[in-house]
Scaffold this active site. Sequence first.
Site, PDB file in Angstrom:
ATOM      1  N   ASN A  70       0.818  -1.204   0.000  1.00  0.00           N
ATOM      2  CA  ASN A  70       0.000   0.000   0.000  1.00  0.00           C
ATOM      3  C   ASN A  70       0.852   1.254   0.000  1.00  0.00           C
ATOM      4  O   ASN A  70       1.988   1.256   0.475  1.00  0.00           O
ATOM      5  CB  ASN A  70      -1.008  -0.005   1.167  1.00  0.00           C
ATOM      6  CG  ASN A  70      -0.477   0.662   2.416  1.00  0.00           C
ATOM      7  OD1 ASN A  70      -0.477   1.876   2.523  1.00  0.00           O
ATOM      8  ND2 ASN A  70      -0.004  -0.142   3.354  1.00  0.00           N
ATOM      9  N   ALA A  71       0.250   2.288  -0.572  1.00  0.00           N
ATOM     10  CA  ALA A  71       0.865   3.612  -0.546  1.00  0.00           C
ATOM     11  C   ALA A  71      -0.278   4.603  -0.359  1.00  0.00           C
ATOM     12  O   ALA A  71      -0.564   5.431  -1.204  1.00  0.00           O
ATOM     13  CB  ALA A  71       1.596   3.886  -1.850  1.00  0.00           C
ATOM     14  N   ASN A 129       2.544   7.064  15.323  1.00  0.00           N
ATOM     15  CA  ASN A 129       3.075   6.461  14.107  1.00  0.00           C
ATOM     16  C   ASN A 129       4.360   7.204  13.742  1.00  0.00           C
ATOM     17  O   ASN A 129       4.301   8.331  13.253  1.00  0.00           O
ATOM     18  CB  ASN A 129       2.010   6.590  13.004  1.00  0.00           C
ATOM     19  CG  ASN A 129       2.493   6.087  11.665  1.00  0.00           C
ATOM     20  OD1 ASN A 129       3.619   5.598  11.539  1.00  0.00           O
ATOM     21  ND2 ASN A 129       1.645   6.210  10.657  1.00  0.00           N
ATOM     22  N   CYS A 132       6.897   8.261   9.707  1.00  0.00           N
ATOM     23  CA  CYS A 132       6.578   9.391   8.844  1.00  0.00           C
ATOM     24  C   CYS A 132       7.847  10.173   8.546  1.00  0.00           C
ATOM     25  O   CYS A 132       8.669  10.360   9.436  1.00  0.00           O
ATOM     26  CB  CYS A 132       5.616  10.346   9.543  1.00  0.00           C
ATOM     27  SG  CYS A 132       4.146   9.571  10.170  1.00  0.00           S
ATOM     28  N   ILE A 193       4.893  -4.406  14.151  1.00  0.00           N
ATOM     29  CA  ILE A 193       5.598  -3.481  13.304  1.00  0.00           C
ATOM     30  C   ILE A 193       4.649  -2.764  12.341  1.00  0.00           C
ATOM     31  O   ILE A 193       3.549  -3.243  12.096  1.00  0.00           O
ATOM     32  CB  ILE A 193       6.687  -4.213  12.431  1.00  0.00           C
ATOM     33  CG1 ILE A 193       6.045  -5.338  11.628  1.00  0.00           C
ATOM     34  CG2 ILE A 193       7.841  -4.661  13.268  1.00  0.00           C
ATOM     35  CD1 ILE A 193       6.993  -6.045  10.660  1.00  0.00           C
ATOM     36  N   GLY A 219       0.621  -8.074   5.719  1.00  0.00           N
ATOM     37  CA  GLY A 219      -0.009  -9.374   5.536  1.00  0.00           C
ATOM     38  C   GLY A 219       0.944 -10.511   5.875  1.00  0.00           C
ATOM     39  O   GLY A 219       2.045 -10.286   6.396  1.00  0.00           O
ATOM     40  N   GLY A 246       0.870  -9.497   9.825  1.00  0.00           N
ATOM     41  CA  GLY A 246       0.513 -10.751   9.170  1.00  0.00           C
ATOM     42  C   GLY A 246      -0.334 -11.699   9.989  1.00  0.00           C
ATOM     43  O   GLY A 246      -0.440 -12.886   9.654  1.00  0.00           O
TER      44      GLY A 246
HETATM   45  C1  LIG Z   1      -4.067  -0.035   3.752  1.00  0.00           C
HETATM   46  C2  LIG Z   1      -3.221   0.147   4.989  1.00  0.00           C
HETATM   47  C3  LIG Z   1      -3.234   1.392   5.645  1.00  0.00           C
HETATM   48  C4  LIG Z   1      -2.449   1.581   6.782  1.00  0.00           C
HETATM   49  N1  LIG Z   1      -2.481   2.791   7.413  1.00  0.00           N
HETATM   50  C5  LIG Z   1      -1.761   2.972   8.559  1.00  0.00           C
HETATM   51  C6  LIG Z   1      -1.826   4.202   9.269  1.00  0.00           C
HETATM   52  O1  LIG Z   1      -2.547   5.140   8.911  1.00  0.00           O
HETATM   53  N2  LIG Z   1      -1.065   4.317  10.392  1.00  0.00           N
HETATM   54  C7  LIG Z   1      -0.273   3.301  10.863  1.00  0.00           C
HETATM   55  O2  LIG Z   1       0.380   3.459  11.905  1.00  0.00           O
HETATM   56  N3  LIG Z   1      -0.212   2.115  10.213  1.00  0.00           N
HETATM   57  C8  LIG Z   1      -0.933   1.934   9.079  1.00  0.00           C
HETATM   58  N4  LIG Z   1      -0.883   0.721   8.437  1.00  0.00           N
HETATM   59  C9  LIG Z   1      -0.030  -0.357   8.960  1.00  0.00           C
HETATM   60  C10 LIG Z   1      -0.830  -1.349   9.787  1.00  0.00           C
HETATM   61  O3  LIG Z   1      -1.436  -0.730  10.907  1.00  0.00           O
HETATM   62  C11 LIG Z   1       0.064  -2.519  10.262  1.00  0.00           C
HETATM   63  O4  LIG Z   1       1.084  -2.021  11.100  1.00  0.00           O
HETATM   64  C12 LIG Z   1       0.709  -3.271   9.104  1.00  0.00           C
HETATM   65  O5  LIG Z   1      -0.181  -3.382   8.019  1.00  0.00           O
HETATM   66  C13 LIG Z   1       1.167  -4.674   9.516  1.00  0.00           C
HETATM   67  O6  LIG Z   1       0.112  -5.463   9.983  1.00  0.00           O
HETATM   68  P1  LIG Z   1      -0.716  -6.504   9.047  1.00  0.00           P
HETATM   69  O7  LIG Z   1       0.292  -7.351   8.355  1.00  0.00           O
HETATM   70  O8  LIG Z   1      -1.610  -7.261   9.981  1.00  0.00           O
HETATM   71  O9  LIG Z   1      -1.482  -5.663   8.081  1.00  0.00           O
HETATM   72  C14 LIG Z   1      -1.651   0.506   7.283  1.00  0.00           C
HETATM   73  C15 LIG Z   1      -1.660  -0.724   6.620  1.00  0.00           C
HETATM   74  C16 LIG Z   1      -2.428  -0.916   5.489  1.00  0.00           C
HETATM   75  C17 LIG Z   1      -2.419  -2.264   4.815  1.00  0.00           C
END
Ligand SMILES: Cc1cc2nc3c(=O)[nH]c(=O)nc-3n(C[C@H](O)[C@H](O)[C@H](O)COP(=O)(O)O)c2cc1C
Length: 304
Positions: A70-71, A129, A132, A193, A219, A246
């Site tokens: 994602n971006a 967070n 940044c 993380i 993921g 993940g």
């Molecule tokens: C679409 C998307 C948007 C995210 N937006 C934020 C965000 O605004 N602030 C933040 O601290 N982490 C953000 N994250 C990171 C997630 O909170 C998480 O740390 C990361 O995706 C790893 O966990 P996961 O593998 O369960 O997704 C985002 C992740 C995704 C996929």
Amino acid sequence: MVDLTVTLGDKLVLQNPILTASGTFGYGDEVPELVDVNQLGGLVTKSITRHPREGHPPPRIAETSAGMLNAIGLANIGVERFCNEKLPYLAELSTAAIVSIAGSSFEEYQEVMKIIEGRQPRIMGYEINISCPNVHDGGMEFGVSTYMTEELTRHLRELTARFLIVKLSPNVTAISDIAKAAEQGGADAISAINTVVGMGVDPRTGTFQLSTGIGGLSGPAIKPIALAAVYKVAQAVTIPVIGIGGIMTVGDVVAFVRAGAHAVQIGTANFRDPGIGIRLISELGSFLEELGVSRLSEIRGSAH
Ligand SMILES: Cc1cc2nc3c(=O)[nH]c(=O)nc-3n(C[C@H](O)[C@H](O)[C@H](O)COP(=O)(O)O)c2cc1C
């Protein structure tokens, strides 16, 4: 009977260790009716900045073989609208509401927190967070520097008595040092993380899968990276660690606890099933019962 409550430091008791991760569950008010967010251990909102942000242009999400890129670029409604439109909803929740704050300068993080604190909100705390880019420092992320992490945490600590979580980036050389810096600055907990730097390229056209080229991977692909990070951080600090990365199954939750996590956050898995957090809570009870474990502290950090 299994006791799923977890105590984070001496400040915060969660009814269970399953939270939703920032950016993957909106502000908690957009989920289907069938999902009762109050059953969660807690929810972390989308990161809020001083002003509204549209984020990056599309495509800003792409699928990979074991997760997603994602971006999003911190698209959010800005702190003023957040206070007016979302804080009242969060105040009604019985679960722990944690507000994620992002910024591109020390001042921005501070301003956002001051504005929210000024509303005397009924929220449990904040997650910072630090992945940044700092505009005053050539775009270097706060989270890659021990100095910036400690200073930022210290500045924000001065502004709130609420529970303060610092969320670490995995894109660093020594994550334990960053965790120690956050602890030193006064953090109540560490979460780890955030996404891992990643990129996708269409082999036929050569175009990037994301408009920004490089983005963040999340993921199942990042679970081993996250587990190692949680393990290292839990060894390095005395404050609680919240594991993220993940998590898709109850086995993943328990693996994170065994690596040293007090609680976990579910991110990408919410996009497939927004009810997954709640399902994992009941599965966790059965899983621990089968193991003959009556509370999570009995197995926390037991990975060997
Ligand atoms: C679409 C998307 C948007 C995210 N937006 C934020 C965000 O605004 N602030 C933040 O601290 N982490 C953000 N994250 C990171 C997630 O909170 C998480 O740390 C990361 O995706 C790893 O966990 P996961 O593998 O369960 O997704 C985002 C992740 C995704 C996929």
